[in-house]
Motif scaffolding. Structure first.
Motif, PDB file in Angstrom:
ATOM      1  N   VAL A 200       0.699 -15.626  31.146  1.00 19.61           N
ATOM      2  CA  VAL A 200       1.691 -15.690  32.223  1.00 19.61           C
ATOM      3  C   VAL A 200       2.357 -14.327  32.399  1.00 19.61           C
ATOM      4  N   LEU A 201       2.736 -13.693  31.295  1.00 23.34           N
ATOM      5  CA  LEU A 201       3.379 -12.373  31.383  1.00 23.34           C
ATOM      6  C   LEU A 201       2.426 -11.343  31.975  1.00 23.34           C
ATOM      7  N   ARG A 202       1.149 -11.410  31.616  1.00 22.45           N
ATOM      8  CA  ARG A 202       0.177 -10.474  32.179  1.00 22.45           C
ATOM      9  C   ARG A 202       0.079 -10.605  33.694  1.00 22.45           C
ATOM     10  N   VAL A 203       0.046 -11.855  34.175  1.00 20.87           N
ATOM     11  CA  VAL A 203      -0.076 -12.066  35.614  1.00 20.87           C
ATOM     12  C   VAL A 203       1.192 -11.612  36.342  1.00 20.87           C
TER      13      VAL A 203
ATOM     14  N   ALA B 280       9.987 -11.536  38.125  1.00 21.05           N
ATOM     15  CA  ALA B 280       9.486 -10.165  38.029  1.00 21.05           C
ATOM     16  C   ALA B 280       9.706  -9.650  36.609  1.00 21.05           C
ATOM     17  N   PRO B 281       8.874  -8.713  36.151  1.00 23.45           N
ATOM     18  CA  PRO B 281       9.065  -8.153  34.808  1.00 23.45           C
ATOM     19  C   PRO B 281      10.312  -7.284  34.744  1.00 23.45           C
ATOM     20  N   THR B 282      10.900  -7.179  33.563  1.00 28.13           N
ATOM     21  CA  THR B 282      12.104  -6.372  33.365  1.00 28.13           C
ATOM     22  C   THR B 282      11.788  -5.143  32.524  1.00 28.13           C
ATOM     23  N   GLY B 283      12.814  -4.316  32.334  1.00 27.06           N
ATOM     24  CA  GLY B 283      12.649  -3.127  31.523  1.00 27.06           C
ATOM     25  C   GLY B 283      12.330  -3.409  30.072  1.00 27.06           C
ATOM     26  N   ARG B 284      12.632  -4.609  29.607  1.00 25.43           N
ATOM     27  CA  ARG B 284      12.312  -4.943  28.214  1.00 25.43           C
ATOM     28  C   ARG B 284      10.809  -4.920  27.965  1.00 25.43           C
ATOM     29  N   ALA B 285      10.037  -5.029  29.039  1.00 19.03           N
ATOM     30  CA  ALA B 285       8.587  -4.921  28.882  1.00 19.03           C
ATOM     31  C   ALA B 285       8.179  -3.546  28.374  1.00 19.03           C
ATOM     32  N   LEU B 286       9.106  -2.583  28.390  1.00 22.28           N
ATOM     33  CA  LEU B 286       8.825  -1.278  27.802  1.00 22.28           C
ATOM     34  C   LEU B 286       8.473  -1.413  26.323  1.00 22.28           C
TER      35      LEU B 286
ATOM     36  N   LEU C 152       7.993 -19.520  31.786  1.00 22.37           N
ATOM     37  CA  LEU C 152       8.892 -18.643  32.533  1.00 22.37           C
ATOM     38  C   LEU C 152      10.304 -18.685  31.963  1.00 22.37           C
ATOM     39  N   GLU C 153      10.772 -19.875  31.650  1.00 21.22           N
ATOM     40  CA  GLU C 153      12.122 -20.010  31.099  1.00 21.22           C
ATOM     41  C   GLU C 153      12.226 -19.330  29.734  1.00 21.22           C
ATOM     42  N   THR C 154      11.147 -19.420  28.959  1.00 22.10           N
ATOM     43  CA  THR C 154      11.141 -18.754  27.656  1.00 22.10           C
ATOM     44  C   THR C 154      11.128 -17.241  27.820  1.00 22.10           C
ATOM     45  N   LEU C 155      10.286 -16.734  28.707  1.00 24.93           N
ATOM     46  CA  LEU C 155      10.217 -15.292  28.937  1.00 24.93           C
ATOM     47  C   LEU C 155      11.526 -14.758  29.500  1.00 24.93           C
ATOM     48  N   GLU C 156      12.169 -15.540  30.363  1.00 21.24           N
ATOM     49  CA  GLU C 156      13.465 -15.131  30.899  1.00 21.24           C
ATOM     50  C   GLU C 156      14.516 -15.113  29.795  1.00 21.24           C
ATOM     51  N   HIS C 157      14.493 -16.139  28.933  1.00 17.87           N
ATOM     52  CA  HIS C 157      15.441 -16.205  27.822  1.00 17.87           C
ATOM     53  C   HIS C 157      15.283 -15.004  26.896  1.00 17.87           C
ATOM     54  N   GLU C 158      14.045 -14.574  26.693  1.00 19.78           N
ATOM     55  CA  GLU C 158      13.784 -13.440  25.810  1.00 19.78           C
ATOM     56  C   GLU C 158      13.961 -12.092  26.502  1.00 19.78           C
ATOM     57  N   GLY C 159      14.225 -12.114  27.811  1.00 19.22           N
ATOM     58  CA  GLY C 159      14.523 -10.879  28.535  1.00 19.22           C
ATOM     59  C   GLY C 159      13.335 -10.128  29.080  1.00 19.22           C
ATOM     60  N   TYR C 160      12.148 -10.771  29.112  1.00 18.52           N
ATOM     61  CA  TYR C 160      10.966 -10.079  29.598  1.00 18.52           C
ATOM     62  C   TYR C 160      10.729 -10.257  31.100  1.00 18.52           C
ATOM     63  N   VAL C 161      11.307 -11.271  31.692  1.00 19.53           N
ATOM     64  CA  VAL C 161      11.221 -11.447  33.141  1.00 19.53           C
ATOM     65  C   VAL C 161      12.610 -11.767  33.679  1.00 19.53           C
ATOM     66  N   VAL C 162      12.789 -11.512  34.959  1.00 21.33           N
ATOM     67  CA  VAL C 162      14.039 -11.835  35.633  1.00 21.33           C
ATOM     68  C   VAL C 162      13.737 -12.795  36.775  1.00 21.33           C
TER      69      VAL C 162
END
Length: 334
Positions: A80-83, A129-135, A110-120
């Motif tokens: 999901v994060l890759r897509v 959309a991906p966030t800066g934490r994906a750095l 999505l809710e998990t990725l948002e909780h962890e700060g990887y998507v907004v």
């Protein structure tokens, strides 16, 4: 001194700001690449998926070798994060089409990725959309998307307050790039989506950014612009005049759209004010307010909008600075 200047305590002449910005441009429509072109995240996902799905040790290689089952939830989350990284803005429907996962599973991911700060989660339009934490996963995250996600609620609230659209933009090489906009879909005059690129020296946001960046960066930007044949870059080929324009903008605390640019791009119907988004010595970008000329004149616009714009720009800078200072957050590029 005109009332608009008295209202905000300016010594600069708005007429000078307007006439000095007399270069023009046509816009280019290229967009930024996704986070690291997806390479960092995709490689991480691919490696883990191979590890989880295929690269099991067999019993024939020795009794001590261990075989294990893949962690399906992790594999799905990485997919999901890759897509999302590839699409830059995804919906549950687009993720379902790309991954084949059922929608309830996608929502949980999505809710998990948002909780962890990887998507907004964006509200207008509804997307992720991906966030800066994906750095932390890829060295080339999309700065406009990260900044736009933080700016979205602040600018949306500002739009309701002033009833005119505004944008926040960042510099990318010799162009500005919109990170977030409150422009209403369907408006031909105001249609500029996130990722849209526009020239520095024809626009209020570009000039505001250039005026407030560090001298060394300012010189580098001007040198690149001077090499371009476009007419709006003529100012960069005249260092004395450019320095005068930038001093005027710094003294006033805002810039306005170039008149010729307004005529070429908007038929003269639209103009804009731009202010820097800056926190102490860190310049994140710039923001604007766009108006119809027949509804709001220069003096009226300066009087009505510059003071609240500066407050909003300060709030944006504080929010961005706080995000960068949070534990685990990536350092910004500039």
């Amino acid at each position: 001194m005109p009332p608009a200047q008295q209202a905000i305590g300016l010594t600069a002449d708005p007429a000078l700001l307007e006439t000095e910005m007399n270069t023009s441009a046509s816009l280019t429509h290229s967009s930024l690449p996704a986070i690291g072109e997806g390479v960092g995240v995709e490689r991480a996902a691919l490696s883990l998926r191979r590890l989880l799905h295929g690269q099991r040790h067999t019993q024939s290689q020795g009794a001590a070798m261990t075989s294990f089952r893949p962690v399906i939830a992790l594999s799905r989350g990485l997919e999901v994060l890759r897509v999302i990284n590839q699409e830059r803005q995804s919906t549950v429907g687009s993720l379902h089409k790309a991954t084949g996962l059922n929608k309830s599973t996608i929502v949980r991911m999505l809710e998990t990725l948002e909780h962890e700060g990887y998507v907004v989660h964006r509200t207008e339009p509804a997307s992720y959309a991906p966030t800066g934490r994906a750095l932390l996963l890829s060295a080339g995250y999309d700065e406009p998307t990260w900044i736009g996600g933080i700016a979205e609620p602040i600018l949306n609230k500002f739009r309701k307050q002033i009833h005119w659209p505004s944008d926040i933009a960042v510099l990318d090489q010799e162009s500005m790039v919109i990170a977030h906009t409150t422009r209403v879909d369907g408006s031909l005059l105001f249609s500029r989506p996130p990722g849209f690129r526009f020239p520095v020296l024809g626009t209020s946001m570009g000039r505001a950014y250039l005026a407030f960046c560090e001298p060394a960066e300012q010189e580098r930007i001007a040198a690149r612009l001077a090499l371009g044949p476009e007419p709006w870059n003529d100012l960069a080929r005249n260092p004395g005049r450019l320095a005068k324009v930038l001093r005027t903008i710094r003294g006033a605390g805002f810039a306005v759209m170039d008149e010729t640019y307004s005529r070429r791009v908007f038929g003269g119907a639209v103009w804009a004010i731009g202010v820097p988004v800056i926190l102490r010595n860190r310049l994140f970008g710039s923001m604007n307010v766009m108006m119809l000329r027949e509804a709001v004149g220069l003096e009226d616009g300066v009087r009505r909008f510059v003071p609240p714009m500066k407050k909003v720009a300060s709030a944006l800078a504080e929010a961005l600075g706080a995000k960068l200072a949070a534990p685990g957050s990536p350092a910004g590029r500039r």
